[in-house]
Design an enzyme around this catalytic site. Sequence first.
Site, PDB file in Angstrom:
ATOM      1  N   ASP A   1      33.078  32.306  40.127  1.00  0.00           N
ATOM      2  CA  ASP A   1      33.701  32.823  41.104  1.00  0.00           C
ATOM      3  C   ASP A   1      33.270  33.658  41.994  1.00  0.00           C
ATOM      4  O   ASP A   1      31.649  34.592  40.452  1.00  0.00           O
ATOM      5  CB  ASP A   1      34.780  32.236  41.587  1.00  0.00           C
TER       6      ASP A   1
ATOM      7  N   SER B   1      36.663  37.419  46.509  1.00  0.00           N
ATOM      8  CA  SER B   1      36.723  36.484  45.354  1.00  0.00           C
ATOM      9  C   SER B   1      35.893  35.481  45.528  1.00  0.00           C
ATOM     10  O   SER B   1      34.801  35.883  45.622  1.00  0.00           O
ATOM     11  CB  SER B   1      38.221  35.916  45.203  1.00  0.00           C
ATOM     12  N   HIS B   2      36.477  33.589  45.872  1.00  0.00           N
ATOM     13  CA  HIS B   2      35.915  33.025  46.096  1.00  0.00           C
ATOM     14  C   HIS B   2      35.362  32.715  46.755  1.00  0.00           C
ATOM     15  O   HIS B   2      33.915  31.966  47.617  1.00  0.00           O
ATOM     16  CB  HIS B   2      36.272  31.585  44.991  1.00  0.00           C
TER      17      HIS B   2
ATOM     18  N   ASP C   1      36.140  35.532  38.205  1.00  0.00           N
ATOM     19  CA  ASP C   1      37.609  35.497  37.166  1.00  0.00           C
ATOM     20  C   ASP C   1      37.782  33.822  37.076  1.00  0.00           C
ATOM     21  O   ASP C   1      38.751  33.655  36.112  1.00  0.00           O
ATOM     22  CB  ASP C   1      38.464  36.186  37.728  1.00  0.00           C
ATOM     23  N   ARG C   2      37.695  33.534  37.662  1.00  0.00           N
ATOM     24  CA  ARG C   2      37.306  31.781  38.104  1.00  0.00           C
ATOM     25  C   ARG C   2      36.236  30.733  37.352  1.00  0.00           C
ATOM     26  O   ARG C   2      35.425  31.420  36.888  1.00  0.00           O
ATOM     27  CB  ARG C   2      37.358  30.913  39.858  1.00  0.00           C
TER      28      ARG C   2
ATOM     29  N   ASP D   1      33.813  37.044  42.016  1.00  0.00           N
ATOM     30  CA  ASP D   1      34.010  38.040  41.552  1.00  0.00           C
ATOM     31  C   ASP D   1      34.173  37.825  40.090  1.00  0.00           C
ATOM     32  O   ASP D   1      34.671  38.832  39.488  1.00  0.00           O
ATOM     33  CB  ASP D   1      35.649  38.956  41.652  1.00  0.00           C
TER      34      ASP D   1
ATOM     35  N   LYS E   1      42.985  37.117  35.031  1.00  0.00           N
ATOM     36  CA  LYS E   1      41.954  35.348  35.124  1.00  0.00           C
ATOM     37  C   LYS E   1      40.368  36.386  34.708  1.00  0.00           C
ATOM     38  O   LYS E   1      40.055  37.315  34.641  1.00  0.00           O
ATOM     39  CB  LYS E   1      42.012  34.991  35.338  1.00  0.00           C
TER      40      LYS E   1
HETATM   41  C1  VG1 Z   1      44.151  31.020  45.495  1.00  0.00           C
HETATM   42  C2  VG1 Z   1      44.432  30.195  43.988  1.00  0.00           C
HETATM   43  C3  VG1 Z   1      45.320  31.269  42.909  1.00  0.00           C
HETATM   44  C4  VG1 Z   1      44.842  32.596  42.486  1.00  0.00           C
HETATM   45  C5  VG1 Z   1      44.304  33.601  44.122  1.00  0.00           C
HETATM   46  C6  VG1 Z   1      43.424  34.621  43.561  1.00  0.00           C
HETATM   47  O1  VG1 Z   1      45.559  31.604  46.077  1.00  0.00           O
HETATM   48  O2  VG1 Z   1      45.173  28.928  44.373  1.00  0.00           O
HETATM   49  O3  VG1 Z   1      45.915  30.368  42.180  1.00  0.00           O
HETATM   50  O4  VG1 Z   1      45.534  33.205  41.429  1.00  0.00           O
HETATM   51  O5  VG1 Z   1      43.601  32.531  44.886  1.00  0.00           O
HETATM   52  O6  VG1 Z   1      42.427  33.843  43.059  1.00  0.00           O
HETATM   53  P1  VG1 Z   1      46.075  30.832  47.630  1.00  0.00           P
HETATM   54  O7  VG1 Z   1      46.961  31.626  47.629  1.00  0.00           O
HETATM   55  O8  VG1 Z   1      44.747  31.017  47.861  1.00  0.00           O
HETATM   56  O9  VG1 Z   1      46.390  29.573  46.805  1.00  0.00           O
HETATM   57  V1  VG1 Z   1      41.478  34.616  43.168  1.00  0.00           V
HETATM   58  O10 VG1 Z   1      39.949  34.107  42.091  1.00  0.00           O
HETATM   59  O11 VG1 Z   1      40.815  34.577  44.617  1.00  0.00           O
HETATM   60  O12 VG1 Z   1      41.467  35.814  42.742  1.00  0.00           O
HETATM   61 CO    CO Z   2      37.930  35.520  42.166  1.00  0.00          CO
END
Ligand code: VG1
Ligand code: CO
Length: 543
Positions: free
Chosen positions: A277, A113-114, A281-282, A279, A376
């Site tokens: 981000d 992801s990010h 989704d954000r 992937d 998302k």
């Molecule tokens: C974070 C965010 C959460 C989100 C998750 C995955 O998790 O706070 O809201 O669903 O990332 O998003 P954490 O446990 O680090 O707070 V992504 O775009 O990283 O798949």
């Molecule tokens: Co993501």
Amino acid sequence: MSILTIPTQPFSDQKPGTSGLRKKVPHFQQPHYLQNFVQSIFDSIDVPAGATLALGGDGRYYNREAIQIILKMAAAHGFAKVLVGQGGILSTPAASCVIRKFNTYGGIILSASHNPGGPSEDFGIKYNTANGGPAPEKVTEAIYARSREISQYRILDAPDVALDVVGMSQLGDMQVEVIDAVADYADLMADLFDFAAIRALLASGFRIKFDAMHAVNGPYAREILVNRLGAPADSVMNAVPLEDFGGGHPDPNLTYAHELVDIVYGEDAPDFGAASDGDGDRNMILGQRFFVTPSDSLAIIAANATLIPAYRNGIAGVARSMPTSAAVDRVAAALNIPCYETPTGWKFFGNLMDAGKVTLCGEESFGTGSSHVREKDGLWAVLCWLNIVAVRQQSVEAIVRAHWAEYGRNVYSRHDYEALPTEAANGIMQHLRAQFGTLPGSTLGSYQVATCDDFSYTDPIDGSISKAQGIRILFTDGSRIVFRLSGTGTDGATVRLYLEAYEPDAARHCLDAQDALSEMILIAGQVSELHARSGREQPTVIT
Ligand code: VG1
Ligand code: CO
């Protein structure tokens, strides 16, 4: 081609976090590490005969190698077919779209992801079920349990599959279909939104800038915003996906998307800015010199949903993660629809959407989405805003201010203390828990504590219980402080501090969130001993 059975030893650290298993690339490259996890997935999901799997990743470093390994393991496990995105790439929402559109037996998504990418940065893998959503906890727990006892895995002994050209090929008894990674998703967006109205808005001189952050959404944004909606080509920046995201954090917030922020807050700024981000989704939404908090964005999309063709007839309900502000709760109350509060992580929304209880959902962490997929969806959120602006013919800032004037403002901020020593982070949480008995009723500055607890969630559909999902200190005036440990990081531990205060007075809506929340920020620091215990004076990221 023969199927090889390879003996292996379990790894003890394959517990999926908030969204799949995330580790540094060299960790994944250890012999058998990825293979063990993939076999644990397959062993946990009872693959029926004739099943198809969807497969794709965000294109980060190690994506291609991982795709080849998974294809050969899927062939050895009896899948009849795998649909794989061209070049091994699918954004997370596009993967969800493909799973649903082609009724696959779920899919495997490769992404951290990010988090940064590259040879010494992060990689990740998760399984999504047949509804297109991240596997629920009972499935991830089964995968983890399996990973602790695994003794062998099966893999087809075969040459690599060509992935760069759309088309069909054979891998042992399994078919591999390389699909256009963008087309199905872009078609879905065209079904949901009023593309004619958005095209007219863009043709009228409304200027947009979308920052793909060198990540997966570049080709999607080009196809949708430029090719289908007619935005000038330079409306999409950093549009070529890179294995290391250009060395940055592909995280669409005010800190890491600073290149876009500088443009949107600079001279000759465009009317609208957005980023997504790693992937896809954000999302981050910006107006001209104006930031929309994700919690407000969710509330505003809910309040204006009927302006969007897909939601013309109204929305069934909304859901938000616990730390997300209660702005959307106010909209739900006004619309007389239910509002659900879930733990952090998109996997908790799936049951509610499958049961038709909610249409829109979101998280404060720049995640917004609807039941069109089960992830998302960054570009979907951008299109929601463009559609709403096109119909209302108002600026982003005017729309947000009108919303605050009508509903009041839930002033909100999140402070992240990233990469702390694990013991320090655990110490902060333990210190807070130790005060559960004494805090209620006490006065902290000008606030009085009503209750405090560790958030626990009972899924209203299947009754499953998820405990210890974040510490809440709730004040008598509805303000609150929340502390959580991140479940996605790969470096030590990250403490997230969430702050929220409700402000009904329109005269105070113009205040900067950090100023409006300054007393609560101080209180949060004192009550948690955050600074002394972490050795950090300031958060790494403020949003
Ligand atoms: C974070 C965010 C959460 C989100 C998750 C995955 O998790 O706070 O809201 O669903 O990332 O998003 P954490 O446990 O680090 O707070 V992504 O775009 O990283 O798949
Ligand atoms: Co993501």
